[in-house]
Design a protein around this motif. Structure first.
Motif, PDB file in Angstrom:
ATOM      1  N   ASP A 190       0.859  -1.590   0.207  1.00 47.19           N
ATOM      2  CA  ASP A 190      -0.167   0.380  -0.323  1.00 47.19           C
ATOM      3  C   ASP A 190       1.252   1.427  -0.222  1.00 47.19           C
ATOM      4  O   ASP A 190       1.338   1.371   1.227  1.00 47.19           O
ATOM      5  CB  ASP A 190      -0.804  -0.277   1.241  1.00 47.19           C
ATOM      6  CG  ASP A 190      -2.142  -1.102   1.004  1.00 47.19           C
ATOM      7  OD1 ASP A 190      -2.469  -1.532   0.209  1.00 47.19           O
ATOM      8  OD2 ASP A 190      -2.804  -1.225   2.178  1.00 47.19           O
ATOM      9  N   HIS A 193       1.838   5.659   0.067  1.00 50.57           N
ATOM     10  CA  HIS A 193       1.007   6.259   1.238  1.00 50.57           C
ATOM     11  C   HIS A 193       0.764   7.163  -0.017  1.00 50.57           C
ATOM     12  O   HIS A 193       1.166   6.889  -1.096  1.00 50.57           O
ATOM     13  CB  HIS A 193       3.278   7.344   1.202  1.00 50.57           C
ATOM     14  CG  HIS A 193       2.638   8.501   2.003  1.00 50.57           C
ATOM     15  ND1 HIS A 193       2.249   9.397   1.610  1.00 50.57           N
ATOM     16  CD2 HIS A 193       2.926   8.230   3.726  1.00 50.57           C
ATOM     17  CE1 HIS A 193       2.116  10.391   2.874  1.00 50.57           C
ATOM     18  NE2 HIS A 193       2.083   9.678   4.317  1.00 50.57           N
ATOM     19  N   PRO A 194       0.065   7.786   0.883  1.00 47.69           N
ATOM     20  CA  PRO A 194      -1.197   8.826  -0.378  1.00 47.69           C
ATOM     21  C   PRO A 194       0.099   9.827  -1.282  1.00 47.69           C
ATOM     22  O   PRO A 194      -0.381  10.233  -2.183  1.00 47.69           O
ATOM     23  CB  PRO A 194      -2.047   9.702   0.629  1.00 47.69           C
ATOM     24  CG  PRO A 194      -1.473   8.337   1.942  1.00 47.69           C
ATOM     25  CD  PRO A 194      -0.907   8.593   2.343  1.00 47.69           C
ATOM     26  N   SER A 233       1.588   8.051  -3.896  1.00 54.95           N
ATOM     27  CA  SER A 233      -0.145   7.054  -4.842  1.00 54.95           C
ATOM     28  C   SER A 233      -0.635   8.629  -5.375  1.00 54.95           C
ATOM     29  O   SER A 233      -0.364   8.623  -6.941  1.00 54.95           O
ATOM     30  CB  SER A 233      -1.649   6.976  -4.026  1.00 54.95           C
ATOM     31  OG  SER A 233      -1.531   5.938  -3.522  1.00 54.95           O
ATOM     32  N   ALA A 234      -0.484  10.136  -4.811  1.00 57.69           N
ATOM     33  CA  ALA A 234      -1.044  11.017  -5.904  1.00 57.69           C
ATOM     34  C   ALA A 234       0.282  11.077  -6.756  1.00 57.69           C
ATOM     35  O   ALA A 234      -0.003  11.547  -7.769  1.00 57.69           O
ATOM     36  CB  ALA A 234      -0.611  12.120  -4.877  1.00 57.69           C
ATOM     37  N   ASP A 278      -3.315  17.050  -4.603  1.00 61.55           N
ATOM     38  CA  ASP A 278      -4.319  15.337  -4.631  1.00 61.55           C
ATOM     39  C   ASP A 278      -4.447  15.185  -3.351  1.00 61.55           C
ATOM     40  O   ASP A 278      -4.731  14.318  -2.458  1.00 61.55           O
ATOM     41  CB  ASP A 278      -4.426  15.028  -5.955  1.00 61.55           C
ATOM     42  CG  ASP A 278      -5.211  13.837  -5.868  1.00 61.55           C
ATOM     43  OD1 ASP A 278      -5.869  13.641  -6.257  1.00 61.55           O
ATOM     44  OD2 ASP A 278      -3.864  12.461  -5.840  1.00 61.55           O
ATOM     45  N   ALA A 279      -2.849  14.730  -2.376  1.00 60.79           N
ATOM     46  CA  ALA A 279      -2.657  14.031  -1.653  1.00 60.79           C
ATOM     47  C   ALA A 279      -3.049  15.073  -0.168  1.00 60.79           C
ATOM     48  O   ALA A 279      -3.699  14.032   0.208  1.00 60.79           O
ATOM     49  CB  ALA A 279      -0.619  14.146  -1.348  1.00 60.79           C
ATOM     50  N   ARG A 314      -5.980  13.988  -0.197  1.00 57.61           N
ATOM     51  CA  ARG A 314      -6.713  12.081   0.506  1.00 57.61           C
ATOM     52  C   ARG A 314      -6.381  12.574   1.710  1.00 57.61           C
ATOM     53  O   ARG A 314      -7.020  11.422   2.274  1.00 57.61           O
ATOM     54  CB  ARG A 314      -5.707  11.574  -0.763  1.00 57.61           C
ATOM     55  CG  ARG A 314      -5.252  11.192  -1.593  1.00 57.61           C
ATOM     56  CD  ARG A 314      -4.754  10.296  -2.799  1.00 57.61           C
ATOM     57  NE  ARG A 314      -4.565  10.457  -3.829  1.00 57.61           N
ATOM     58  CZ  ARG A 314      -4.956   9.163  -4.565  1.00 57.61           C
ATOM     59  NH1 ARG A 314      -4.041   8.208  -4.257  1.00 57.61           N
ATOM     60  NH2 ARG A 314      -4.499   9.605  -6.456  1.00 57.61           N
ATOM     61  N   LEU A 315      -5.118  12.994   2.194  1.00 57.94           N
ATOM     62  CA  LEU A 315      -5.252  12.746   3.512  1.00 57.94           C
ATOM     63  C   LEU A 315      -6.147  13.340   4.354  1.00 57.94           C
ATOM     64  O   LEU A 315      -5.838  12.973   5.889  1.00 57.94           O
ATOM     65  CB  LEU A 315      -3.500  13.820   3.759  1.00 57.94           C
ATOM     66  CG  LEU A 315      -2.701  12.601   3.040  1.00 57.94           C
ATOM     67  CD1 LEU A 315      -1.066  13.208   2.768  1.00 57.94           C
ATOM     68  CD2 LEU A 315      -1.823  11.554   3.955  1.00 57.94           C
ATOM     69  N   ASP A 366      -9.282  13.798   3.395  1.00 60.22           N
ATOM     70  CA  ASP A 366     -10.548  12.587   3.975  1.00 60.22           C
ATOM     71  C   ASP A 366     -10.190  11.698   4.383  1.00 60.22           C
ATOM     72  O   ASP A 366     -10.564  11.445   5.221  1.00 60.22           O
ATOM     73  CB  ASP A 366     -10.331  12.225   1.651  1.00 60.22           C
ATOM     74  CG  ASP A 366     -11.131  13.189   1.095  1.00 60.22           C
ATOM     75  OD1 ASP A 366     -11.487  14.168   1.463  1.00 60.22           O
ATOM     76  OD2 ASP A 366     -10.981  12.824  -0.180  1.00 60.22           O
ATOM     77  N   SER A 367      -8.631  11.254   4.289  1.00 62.44           N
ATOM     78  CA  SER A 367      -8.762  10.132   5.519  1.00 62.44           C
ATOM     79  C   SER A 367      -9.232   9.945   7.012  1.00 62.44           C
ATOM     80  O   SER A 367      -9.061   9.392   7.637  1.00 62.44           O
ATOM     81  CB  SER A 367      -7.240   9.671   4.901  1.00 62.44           C
ATOM     82  OG  SER A 367      -6.736   8.415   5.824  1.00 62.44           O
TER      83      SER A 367
END
Length: 164
Positions: free
Chosen positions: A85, A87-88, A91-92, A151-152, A155-156, A158-159
């Protein structure tokens, strides 16, 4: 005279013996510990390819003598993902094409992680570009890098809302 230091790198303790006080954190990470994800670019603190987190703060590993971070908690690019997995931020960078040749990418990602953690990224692309200005990309992937940081950050956030 042998000097001994202890580094906690990506959660693992490393006891390192140095023959003198001159080795940089970058050289110890790459040559003594075997973590080659942190890149040696300019070796003068101008490009940011060697950016790592030392006790959560962004540092150019080529400018830091290993002795000065004795006992520190160090995070390198190898320590971001959890198993398979990403890290956000990683992924971004993939989702936003935040890289081309990829040489600067580990330093860019580590700088982005630090910038977001410091709370200095904001939502203004210009502010992000300024915050990332210590990291040079010869391929000029800056639009993708800026988009990846935005984006990251989303994402963070939202997480945190979901898990917090």
């Amino acid at each position: 005279m042998t000097l001994s230091i202890t580094l906690v790198v990506n959660g693992d303790r490393h006891d390192v013996s140095l023959q003198d006080a001159r080795p940089t954190l970058l050289d110890v990470l790459r040559d003594r510990i075997g973590l080659t994800g942190t890149k040696k670019g300019c070796d003068r603190g101008q490009c940011g390819a060697c950016t790592v987190l030392v006790d959560g703060r962004r540092v150019n590993a080529c400018l830091s003598l290993a002795l000065t971070v004795d006992g520190a908690d160090i995070t390198t690019i190898e320590g971001l993902a959890t198993g398979d997995d990403l890290h956000p931020v990683q992924s971004a960078f993939v989702a936003c094409d935040g890289f081309q040749c990829g040489y600067c990418t580990p330093g860019q990602i580590m700088s982005a992680v630090g910038l977001i953690a410091e709370g200095d990224a904001g939502t203004d692309p210009e502010r992000i570009r300024e915050g990332m200005s210590g990291n040079i990309c010869r391929c000029a992937a800056y639009p993708g890098i800026t988009a990846a940081v935005l984006d990251a950050q989303a994402r963070l956030a939202d997480s945190e809302r979901t898990n917090g």
